[in-house]
Design a protein around this motif. Structure first.
Motif, PDB file in Angstrom:
ATOM      1  N   ARG A 271       0.852  -1.197   0.000  1.00 43.37           N
ATOM      2  CA  ARG A 271       0.000   0.000   0.000  1.00 43.37           C
ATOM      3  C   ARG A 271       0.877   1.233   0.000  1.00 43.37           C
ATOM      4  N   ASN A 272       0.307   2.335  -0.501  1.00 41.88           N
ATOM      5  CA  ASN A 272       1.026   3.605  -0.575  1.00 41.88           C
ATOM      6  C   ASN A 272       1.042   4.249   0.800  1.00 41.88           C
ATOM      7  N   GLN A 273       2.227   4.448   1.321  1.00 42.03           N
ATOM      8  CA  GLN A 273       2.360   5.009   2.659  1.00 42.03           C
ATOM      9  C   GLN A 273       2.396   6.525   2.655  1.00 42.03           C
ATOM     10  N   CYS A 478       6.702   6.027  18.386  1.00 43.49           N
ATOM     11  CA  CYS A 478       5.381   6.475  18.836  1.00 43.49           C
ATOM     12  C   CYS A 478       4.651   7.229  17.723  1.00 43.49           C
ATOM     13  N   TYR A 479       5.377   8.101  17.024  1.00 38.79           N
ATOM     14  CA  TYR A 479       4.722   8.884  15.950  1.00 38.79           C
ATOM     15  C   TYR A 479       4.257   7.970  14.815  1.00 38.79           C
ATOM     16  N   GLU A 484      -0.339   5.214  12.037  1.00 32.97           N
ATOM     17  CA  GLU A 484      -1.046   4.036  11.560  1.00 32.97           C
ATOM     18  C   GLU A 484      -2.454   3.912  12.143  1.00 32.97           C
ATOM     19  N   THR A 485      -2.747   4.662  13.189  1.00 37.07           N
ATOM     20  CA  THR A 485      -4.087   4.607  13.776  1.00 37.07           C
ATOM     21  C   THR A 485      -5.097   5.475  13.025  1.00 37.07           C
ATOM     22  N   SER A 575      10.204   8.023   7.264  1.00 33.00           N
ATOM     23  CA  SER A 575       9.660   6.708   6.892  1.00 33.00           C
ATOM     24  C   SER A 575       9.282   6.621   5.420  1.00 33.00           C
ATOM     25  N   GLY A 576       9.388   7.713   4.705  1.00 36.70           N
ATOM     26  CA  GLY A 576       9.000   7.722   3.302  1.00 36.70           C
ATOM     27  C   GLY A 576       7.616   8.282   3.057  1.00 36.70           C
ATOM     28  N   ALA A 577       6.835   8.467   4.120  1.00 32.19           N
ATOM     29  CA  ALA A 577       5.507   9.051   3.961  1.00 32.19           C
ATOM     30  C   ALA A 577       5.629  10.533   3.633  1.00 32.19           C
TER      31      ALA A 577
END
Length: 1202
Positions: A271-273, A478-479, A484-485, A575-577
């Motif tokens: 999936r695209n992050q 944590c971030y 992801e939530t 993270s690449g997002a």
């Protein structure tokens, strides 16, 4: 104490555990690459045998878990692979030392091991004694796969020997069996009687269960099921509940391997992050917003049937090739998870492949549990595990395995019950293990569709990363966990995809998550990220915030942006997002946006092309519904007006400040595409909770072409935002386009007269419209007949020279119609000054000539007409008619019955249109038009009435008599030719007579004349009226004010009689009485009874022939009391004819007529000698009368003087 493995599955019971460890100078990238190559060998088929077994690889395995190898054999580390890289022999020694250390660590359960060394060129190959394998480099390690397969085969044979040994022990009842123990059971051995039957059953049952584990690892599923069943029966009778639970779990694991040969885990779809959670939120929102429930069910059913058909075809092809079985299963598993639809037709109701279901129904898999029985056995096993506190880890892993099986069986509700029990298992865990535990819970909940619960545990894991007990809080982890939530809480960080028009999700939770992300970003040392999240919070969640919360958060955002300003560009994370920019479209909220047209005098105009006009004229239809529909479907985003290059243009906005404090908006401007556009910066200060407020943005297009405005830019609370119209729900159009024409000059117009003061209650719609478009106005107050000059000054206030100027007058706004000649001008002098350069001025003069009106002839005065008037009332006796003076009365246009007063002025309005152009716009046919309103109040001065034309003594002249009424409050002096000045007091009426030289005008030709509204007779009357006005010069002057003017005689209607009197007669007369010429007004003396001869000669002196002429000699008697007797029968006798007709008289031709009259009584008589001819332009004939009138005095013989 053992450590839970949260990646455990039921299939792991049939896989041999191999640990792969790095050693020496090898980096993580190289080790991961080699590890990926090693893990390719997961399913090993032995050569020259039908046997096969599975391997599972792990990079680490706690030693604590290794002691549970007797309880569950798959937990033991049976294989060890050490991967090292070295450059010298010393490095090889270090690697070997590390290898030996690891062998000692896992020595109690280790079956075989290898040490793979890369980088040794001198000693390539394998050392059988030390199990060292050398490779020159990673790239040249072609035999690595073969080495791993050989290592797997070695493990298998050791495992096979262990299995045979265990089976032999379990089946030999004579030999005393050892008691297999769980780690926590060893302390309970003291004091146990080993000679009892129960103890022997426990030993036998545990050994049979252990044999089942080894059989399952060795690939003998059926034998494993038999051992598990036998051990369960034995252990149940011996009340050995812990190992009974292990036997049940082993039975479930063996049954899963039979019923689910492709596994119970599904590989996650990539999936695209970049935007967390946004695709699903958007798709669900679009689907729910665009389709009804019935339509969604219809679409879903059609889609599911298509997917079922595709899956059936895929599985059929996959079953035909055993080598693609694993790949096909993985593909189907991934696709089904991604599509999230019901089970395909090729699957049984329990989620089993059809081939497996048929295999079970045929009885080929004995002692194999059904899917429902698997779940029931797992429940029994977990109940038994829960009785032992030290088996909490085993219970936890059992729940995870059972949940994954139920996910495969699509029993989501039962899976949620299992997971709920997992929460209450109390285990002493480290912070890292807690984080992993909650992550696993979140992943499982997400797989069963419980997204909100999945997000909840993901958030708990994020908070665990930074718990107060953690000495090294992991804020980055944590971030990422908080990020992801977002999907579970229906939250997306893309403002374009976050719905604001309706509530989607749980606002309170969403606010909490955003607050935590802001705080975490600050702790991470990333203030730009904190600014981005705080901006999104204020933008997306402001409707769910209390006023004081908005105020506090705004202050916090200002404090953040004081260090790092907010930018309108995407923000890339480690993270690449990628976080998209957040345009603050609600600070302020733009309610409407509108492009404003230029001022009326600055709007560019262009003459329509000949092709367009001809196309519209050539259409055979007066009305076409197609054209009207096209007009209705007009694109509202394209403006129907134009802007000019190089000139400031305006855009109107209505903004609302929703904040409870004064909002300062800095550097607000518009965004554009297309041609070069220079926006002007605006700074706003909006009161608290105010609006809508009008705001005007300015900008200057620099070139000509198509300009597209797509949004606006703001700088609020330290955040710069690029707000596009397509992202604003209250703006209907995504962009606005306007055409920009080339540059044009600009003129400033001023007048020498004062500006007009128009009233607010003016009902003249044309004048009101003209006031909106005029640049200036000029007002004058004149008496009728007075003239005044208005000087207009033109100044070029632009940088473009004026190359063309033209003037036109629009009088359509005035009522009544403006007379011709009211406004006159001469533009030749101004055009001679072109081109008008920047800053230069030019002038031209407009002459205003006030024209008055002519009063109506009063009806009473007509009835009380003087006796000398020729025309009498129709009620008079036909025996009388005036003969003393031949006149022609003319009626003027109607006016008010009451006498007009000076205060009642007649307004005259006109629009002077100045058309000019220059520069490149002039070359392309564009121009501008500046309008000047000319307002003149015309006061009545002298009213003209009772206009008559009388014959004069000379045949080449006539007299024009008219009454002049002074309606002013001042004394007026009248001056006209051949007479002294005449004074007329205020409100006084006087008659004057003006001698006018006769004239003739050619008659209009009606044979070839086109059809006209004006009849030929009216056209001839207008010609004579205009000519008469030019010949008569009557001037007036007011001595008190010095005002002077002329009496206007234009518009006097000319009757046919008046035209005959004022025009030169085409006939020359020669009248002889008793052979004596008569050319004087002296009466002729005649005796009673004596004949008097009359000879009349008529000559055509015109250049045209006269047709249908009639000559009449008619006697009458004048009583000198105002009465004329036309009937003279018995008083006068005529010898001969009184009338003669001539058909045609050529030019120069003449004819004569003679007759004799005998008078029988005394008195004053006269002869009416006249000639008539046919007229080509009117129904009445022309009449020409001989002048002077022949007067005859008749005397009696007896009354002769002595």
């Amino acid at each position: 104490m053992s450590i839970a493995d949260y990646e455990q599955t039921a299939e792991d019971h049939q896989a041999v555990l191999v640990v792969v460890k790095p050693a020496g100078q090898i980096n993580a990238k190289t080790f991961n690459h080699i590890f990926d190559r090693i893990t390719r060998c997961r399913h090993v088929r032995l050569p020259d045998s039908q046997r096969s077994f599975c391997l599972r690889y792990k990079k680490s395995s706690p030693v604590e878990n290794n002691v549970w190898g007797e309880f569950q054999a798959h937990r033991k580390v049976m294989g060890l692979l050490v991967v090292g890289k070295c450059a010298t022999a010393a490095d090889t020694g270090a690697i070997q030392e590390r290898y030996n250390l690891l062998k000692e660590l896992y020595g109690s359960t280790l079956y075989d091991s290898r040490c793979l060394i890369f980088g040794m060129k001198q000693e390539n190959g394998t050392n059988a004694k030390t199990n060292m394998v050398y490779y020159s480099s990673v790239e040249d390690s072609f035999s690595l796969d073969e080495t791993v397969r050989e290592f797997a085969a070695s493990l298998f044979w050791v495992l096979e020997s262990k299995r045979l040994q265990a089976e032999r022990l379990a089946s030999d009842k004579s030999e005393k069996l050892p008691l297999l123990l769980a780690p926590f059971e060893k302390k309970d051995l003291i004091g146990i009687d080993t000679e009892t039957r129960a103890f022997r059953k426990r030993c036998q049952g545990r050994m049979r269960k252990y044999s089942g584990d080894l059989c399952l690892l060795a690939g003998l599923t059926q034998e494993a099921l038999l051992h598990y069943q036998a051990s369960a029966d034995i252990l149940k009778s011996a009340n050995d509940w812990l190992w009974l639970a292990a036997a049940f779990e082993g039975t479930c694991a063996a049954s899963v391997t039979v019923q689910y040969p492709h596994g119970t885990t599904r590989p996650p779809m990539p999936r695209n992050q970049s935007f967390s959670g946004s695709p699903k939120v958007t798709s669900e929102r679009k689907l729910s917003g665009s389709l009804t429930r019935a339509e969604r069910l219809s679409v879903s059913g059609t889609f599911n049937r298509a997917v079922d058909r595709r899956r059936s075809e895929t599985l059929t092809r996959t079953a035909s090739d055993s080598r693609l079985t694993s790949t096909g299963s993985a593909l189907w598993t991934a696709v089904s998870q991604f599509l999230d639809v019901s089970a395909p037709p090729t699957m049984s109701p329990n989620g089993l492949p059809m081939a497996t279901a048929e295999f079970l129904q045929d009885g080929k898999a004995k002692n194999c549990l059904s899917p429902d029985e698997i779940i029931e056995k797992y429940k029994e096993a977990l109940i038994q595990y829960s009785k032992y506190k030290n088996a909490a880890v085993i219970e936890l892993e059992g729940i995870i395995k059972a949940t994954r099986i139920m996910i495969t069986q699509r029993k989501n509700l039962q899976a949620s019950e299992f997971l709920q029990n997992m929460v209450y298992i109390n285990i002493q865990l480290t912070d890292e293990d807690k984080i992993q535990r909650y992550n696993t819970l979140s992943g499982l909940y997400e797989q069963i569709g419980f997204k909100r619960k999945a997000a909840f545990f993901k958030r708990v894991a994020a908070m665990q990363c930074v718990s107060p007990n953690n000495p090294n809080p992991a804020w980055n982890s944590c971030y990422h966990l908080l990020q992801e939530t977002l999907d579970g809480y229906s939250l997306t960080l893309d403002p374009r995809q976050f719905p604001r028009e309706y509530t989607y999700g749980w606002p309170a939770i969403q606010l909490r998550i955003l607050h935590e992300m802001v705080y975490t970003a600050r702790k991470m040392g990333n203030p730009a990220l904190a600014v981005r999240h705080m901006s999104f919070l204020l933008h997306a969640m402001s409707d769910h915030l209390a006023p004081y919360e908005r105020k506090e958060l705004s202050k916090v955002l200002e404090s953040y942006t004081a260090k790092v300003p907010g930018t309108p560009v995407p923000l890339a994370l480690e993270s690449g997002a990628i976080l998209p920019p957040v345009p603050m479209t609600n600070l302020p909220t733009v309610k409407s946006f509108k492009l404003l047209d230029l001022a009326p005098h600055l709007r560019p105009m262009k003459k329509p092309s000949s092709q367009t006009s001809s196309a519209s004229l050539n259409s055979p239809f007066i009305y076409s519904p197609i054209q009207s529909r096209q007009q209705e479907k007009k694109d509202q985003s394209k403006m129907d007006f134009q802007w000019v290059s190089g000139e400031v243009c305006e855009m109107a906005l209505q903004v609302i400040n929703p904040m409870p404090f004064e909002l300062k908006v800095q550097n607000m401007s518009v965004m554009s595409e297309g041609i070069v556009f220079e926006p002007l910066i605006s700074n706003l200060s909006l009161p608290a909770e105010s609006g809508p407020l009008g705001v005007t943005l300015l900008g200057t297009p620099k070139t000509a072409g198509q300009l597209k405005l797509v949004g606006y830019v703001t700088h609020v609370l330290g955040v710069k935002s690029h707000c596009k119209f397509k992202d604003l729900r209250q703006i209907e159009e995504p962009d606005y386009s306007v055409e920009v024409v080339p540059e044009l000059p600009k003129l400033q117009v001023t007048t020498s007269l004062p500006k007009a003061a128009f009233g607010t209650t003016n009902h003249n719609l044309g004048l009101n419209k003209a006031k909106e478009t005029a640049v200036t106005s000029a007002a004058a107050r004149l008496y009728a007949g007075e003239s005044q000059e208005c000087v207009l000054t033109l100044q070029n206030v632009s940088q473009i020279p004026v190359e063309s100027i033209d003037i036109s007058l629009d009088t359509s706004i005035s009522s009544p119609k403006v007379p011709s000649g009211f406004f006159t001008w001469n533009l030749e002098n101004t055009k001679a000054q072109l081109p008008l350069q920047s800053g230069a001025m030019a002038t031209f003069t407009v002459l205003i000539k006030a024209v008055g009106e002519i009063a109506t002839q009063d009806r009473k005065s007509a009835e009380n007409e003087e006796p000398s008037s020729r025309h009498s009332s129709p009620k008079k006796s036909p025996q009388t008619r005036p003969r003393s003076m031949r006149t022609a009365a003319m009626t003027a246009p109607p006016m008010e019955a009451q006498q007009p007063e000076e205060e009642k002025a007649q307004p005259v309005d006109a629009v002077l249109k100045l058309t000019y152009s220059g520069g490149q716009g002039y070359e392309e046919g564009y121009h501008r038009q500046a309008s000047v309103i000319l307002h003149v109040d015309v006061l009545q001065s002298l009213l003209v009435s009772k206009v008559n034309i009388l014959p004069a003594k000379s045949p080449r002249h006539c007299h024009l008599t008219l009454d002049l009424h002074n309606v002013t409050r001042h004394e007026v002096v009248i001056s006209y030719p051949d007479n002294d000045d005449l004074i007329i007091e205020s409100k006084q009426l006087k008659r004057i007579a003006v001698r006018v030289e006769r004239f003739s005008l050619p008659e209009p030709c009606t044979s070839d004349a086109p059809i006209s509204i004006i009849s030929p007779a009216d056209a001839r009357s207008q010609q004579y009226s205009q000519q008469l006005a030019t010949l008569v010069d009557i001037r007036w002057k007011m001595p008190s004010s010095g005002t002077c003017g002329v009496v206007n005689l234009e518009g006097i209607p000319m009757t046919p009689e008046a035209i005959d009197l004022i025009s030169i007669s085409p006939i020359q007369w020669d009248v002889r009485i008793d052979n004596k010429p008569y050319d004087t007004e002296e009466p002729v003396q005649c005796m009673v009874g004596r004949p008097m001869s009359v000879k009349v000669s008529v000559t055509n002196a015109s250049a045209e022939a006269v047709e249908g002429s009639t000559l009449v000699v008619q006697p009458y008697q004048d009583l000198w009391n105002g009465t004329v007797l036309n009937d003279v029968n018995g008083k006068v006798a005529c010898i001969g004819c009184q009338k003669r007709d001539v058909k045609k008289m050529e030019p120069g031709e003449s004819f004569q007529h003679s007759c004799t009259f005998v008078f029988f009584c005394c008195g004053d008589f006269g002869l009416d000698i006249r000639a008539t001819c046919e007229s080509r332009v009117r129904s009445q004939d022309h009449k020409w009368v001989f002048t002077p009138i022949v007067r005859i005095t008749v005397q009696d013989k007896a009354k002769k003087s002595p």
